[in-house]
Design a protein around this motif. Sequence first.
Motif, PDB file in Angstrom:
ATOM      1  N   LYS A 146     -11.105  -0.028  20.725  1.00 47.79           N
ATOM      2  CA  LYS A 146     -10.019  -0.960  20.991  1.00 47.79           C
ATOM      3  C   LYS A 146      -9.441  -1.506  19.687  1.00 47.79           C
ATOM      4  O   LYS A 146      -8.218  -1.626  19.548  1.00 47.79           O
ATOM      5  CB  LYS A 146     -10.521  -2.117  21.858  1.00 47.79           C
ATOM      6  CG  LYS A 146      -9.437  -3.088  22.244  1.00 47.79           C
ATOM      7  CD  LYS A 146      -9.972  -4.181  23.129  1.00 47.79           C
ATOM      8  CE  LYS A 146      -8.891  -5.171  23.469  1.00 47.79           C
ATOM      9  NZ  LYS A 146      -9.394  -6.258  24.302  1.00 47.79           N
ATOM     10  N   VAL A 147     -10.293  -1.807  18.721  1.00 48.25           N
ATOM     11  CA  VAL A 147      -9.823  -2.299  17.421  1.00 48.25           C
ATOM     12  C   VAL A 147      -9.017  -1.218  16.715  1.00 48.25           C
ATOM     13  O   VAL A 147      -7.977  -1.491  16.117  1.00 48.25           O
ATOM     14  CB  VAL A 147     -11.017  -2.765  16.559  1.00 48.25           C
ATOM     15  CG1 VAL A 147     -10.597  -3.015  15.127  1.00 48.25           C
ATOM     16  CG2 VAL A 147     -11.642  -4.002  17.163  1.00 48.25           C
ATOM     17  N   GLN A 148      -9.480   0.020  16.795  1.00 45.50           N
ATOM     18  CA  GLN A 148      -8.772   1.120  16.140  1.00 45.50           C
ATOM     19  C   GLN A 148      -7.411   1.365  16.786  1.00 45.50           C
ATOM     20  O   GLN A 148      -6.456   1.722  16.113  1.00 45.50           O
ATOM     21  CB  GLN A 148      -9.616   2.399  16.179  1.00 45.50           C
ATOM     22  CG  GLN A 148     -10.867   2.323  15.361  1.00 45.50           C
ATOM     23  CD  GLN A 148     -10.591   2.076  13.890  1.00 45.50           C
ATOM     24  OE1 GLN A 148      -9.645   2.613  13.312  1.00 45.50           O
ATOM     25  NE2 GLN A 148     -11.384   1.223  13.284  1.00 45.50           N
ATOM     26  N   SER A 149      -7.316   1.187  18.105  1.00 48.35           N
ATOM     27  CA  SER A 149      -6.032   1.415  18.773  1.00 48.35           C
ATOM     28  C   SER A 149      -5.017   0.316  18.443  1.00 48.35           C
ATOM     29  O   SER A 149      -3.813   0.557  18.453  1.00 48.35           O
ATOM     30  CB  SER A 149      -6.225   1.502  20.290  1.00 48.35           C
ATOM     31  OG  SER A 149      -6.601   0.246  20.813  1.00 48.35           O
ATOM     32  N   LYS A 150      -5.505  -0.894  18.140  1.00 44.12           N
ATOM     33  CA  LYS A 150      -4.601  -1.970  17.761  1.00 44.12           C
ATOM     34  C   LYS A 150      -4.077  -1.780  16.333  1.00 44.12           C
ATOM     35  O   LYS A 150      -2.985  -2.239  16.020  1.00 44.12           O
ATOM     36  CB  LYS A 150      -5.304  -3.316  17.859  1.00 44.12           C
ATOM     37  CG  LYS A 150      -5.443  -3.825  19.256  1.00 44.12           C
ATOM     38  CD  LYS A 150      -6.009  -5.217  19.278  1.00 44.12           C
ATOM     39  CE  LYS A 150      -6.098  -5.732  20.696  1.00 44.12           C
ATOM     40  NZ  LYS A 150      -6.576  -7.116  20.717  1.00 44.12           N
ATOM     41  N   LYS A 151      -4.859  -1.115  15.469  1.00 42.72           N
ATOM     42  CA  LYS A 151      -4.430  -0.896  14.085  1.00 42.72           C
ATOM     43  C   LYS A 151      -3.318   0.133  13.997  1.00 42.72           C
ATOM     44  O   LYS A 151      -2.427   0.013  13.194  1.00 42.72           O
ATOM     45  CB  LYS A 151      -5.607  -0.435  13.228  1.00 42.72           C
ATOM     46  CG  LYS A 151      -6.563  -1.534  12.867  1.00 42.72           C
ATOM     47  CD  LYS A 151      -7.644  -1.011  11.949  1.00 42.72           C
ATOM     48  CE  LYS A 151      -8.629  -2.084  11.580  1.00 42.72           C
ATOM     49  NZ  LYS A 151      -9.666  -1.572  10.699  1.00 42.72           N
ATOM     50  N   ASP A 176     -13.591 -10.240  21.190  1.00 43.14           N
ATOM     51  CA  ASP A 176     -14.148  -9.181  22.026  1.00 43.14           C
ATOM     52  C   ASP A 176     -15.673  -9.307  22.009  1.00 43.14           C
ATOM     53  O   ASP A 176     -16.304  -9.130  20.969  1.00 43.14           O
ATOM     54  CB  ASP A 176     -13.711  -7.821  21.492  1.00 43.14           C
ATOM     55  CG  ASP A 176     -13.975  -6.698  22.469  1.00 43.14           C
ATOM     56  OD1 ASP A 176     -14.475  -6.979  23.570  1.00 43.14           O
ATOM     57  OD2 ASP A 176     -13.663  -5.549  22.125  1.00 43.14           O
ATOM     58  N   ASN A 189      -8.773 -14.428  20.656  1.00 38.98           N
ATOM     59  CA  ASN A 189      -8.976 -13.083  21.185  1.00 38.98           C
ATOM     60  C   ASN A 189     -10.272 -12.499  20.627  1.00 38.98           C
ATOM     61  O   ASN A 189     -10.250 -11.706  19.703  1.00 38.98           O
ATOM     62  CB  ASN A 189      -7.771 -12.220  20.815  1.00 38.98           C
ATOM     63  CG  ASN A 189      -7.714 -10.956  21.629  1.00 38.98           C
ATOM     64  OD1 ASN A 189      -8.493 -10.783  22.552  1.00 38.98           O
ATOM     65  ND2 ASN A 189      -6.794 -10.083  21.278  1.00 38.98           N
TER      66      ASN A 189
END
Length: 68
Positions: free
Chosen positions: A62-67, A4, A2
Amino acid sequence: MNIDLRFPLGLLFIVFGSLLTLFGLFTDQATYERSLFINVNLWWGLVMLLFGGLMFFFAWKKVQSKKG
Protein backbone atom coordinates in the motif's frame (compact mmCIF):
# COMPACT_ATOMS: atom_id res chain seq x y z
CA MET A 1 -4.30 10.84 10.83
CA ASN A 2 -3.53 7.98 8.48
CA ILE A 3 -1.77 5.23 10.42
CA ASP A 4 -1.66 1.74 8.94
CA LEU A 5 -1.76 -0.77 11.79
CA ARG A 6 -0.59 -3.60 9.57
CA PHE A 7 3.07 -2.56 9.96
CA PRO A 8 3.38 -2.87 13.76
CA LEU A 9 0.99 -5.83 13.97
CA GLY A 10 2.84 -7.60 11.19
CA LEU A 11 6.15 -7.06 12.97
CA LEU A 12 4.64 -8.22 16.25
CA PHE A 13 3.37 -11.46 14.71
CA ILE A 14 6.70 -12.00 12.94
CA VAL A 15 8.67 -11.62 16.19
CA PHE A 16 6.35 -13.82 18.27
CA GLY A 17 6.02 -16.36 15.45
CA SER A 18 9.77 -16.67 15.07
CA LEU A 19 10.21 -17.13 18.83
CA LEU A 20 7.50 -19.80 18.92
CA THR A 21 8.92 -21.54 15.86
CA LEU A 22 12.42 -21.63 17.35
CA PHE A 23 11.03 -22.95 20.62
CA GLY A 24 9.19 -25.66 18.71
CA LEU A 25 12.29 -26.63 16.77
CA PHE A 26 14.60 -26.96 19.76
CA THR A 27 12.37 -28.61 22.38
CA ASP A 28 12.28 -32.29 23.17
CA GLN A 29 9.54 -34.34 21.51
CA ALA A 30 8.54 -35.77 24.89
CA THR A 31 7.09 -32.34 25.65
CA TYR A 32 4.38 -32.97 23.06
CA GLU A 33 3.17 -36.29 24.47
CA ARG A 34 -0.11 -34.76 25.67
CA SER A 35 -0.85 -33.35 22.20
CA LEU A 36 -0.41 -36.73 20.47
CA PHE A 37 3.18 -35.79 19.56
CA ILE A 38 2.06 -32.88 17.37
CA ASN A 39 4.51 -30.03 17.72
CA VAL A 40 1.91 -27.31 18.25
CA ASN A 41 4.53 -24.65 19.00
CA LEU A 42 6.18 -25.21 15.65
CA TRP A 43 2.96 -25.23 13.65
CA TRP A 44 1.38 -22.20 15.33
CA GLY A 45 4.70 -20.36 15.11
CA LEU A 46 4.71 -20.94 11.36
CA VAL A 47 1.09 -19.79 11.11
CA MET A 48 1.95 -16.61 13.02
CA LEU A 49 4.98 -16.01 10.78
CA LEU A 50 2.85 -16.39 7.68
CA PHE A 51 0.13 -14.10 9.01
CA GLY A 52 2.62 -11.46 10.11
CA GLY A 53 4.43 -11.65 6.79
CA LEU A 54 1.18 -11.19 4.87
CA MET A 55 0.16 -8.19 6.98
CA PHE A 56 3.58 -6.60 6.59
CA PHE A 57 3.61 -7.29 2.83
CA PHE A 58 0.18 -5.74 2.25
CA ALA A 59 1.09 -2.66 4.30
CA TRP A 60 4.34 -2.28 2.34
CA LYS A 61 2.46 -2.76 -0.94
CA LYS A 62 0.00 0.00 0.00
CA VAL A 63 2.86 2.40 0.79
CA GLN A 64 4.54 1.57 -2.51
CA SER A 65 1.33 2.19 -4.46
CA LYS A 66 0.94 5.63 -2.87
CA LYS A 67 4.51 6.59 -3.89
CA GLY A 68 4.13 5.77 -7.56
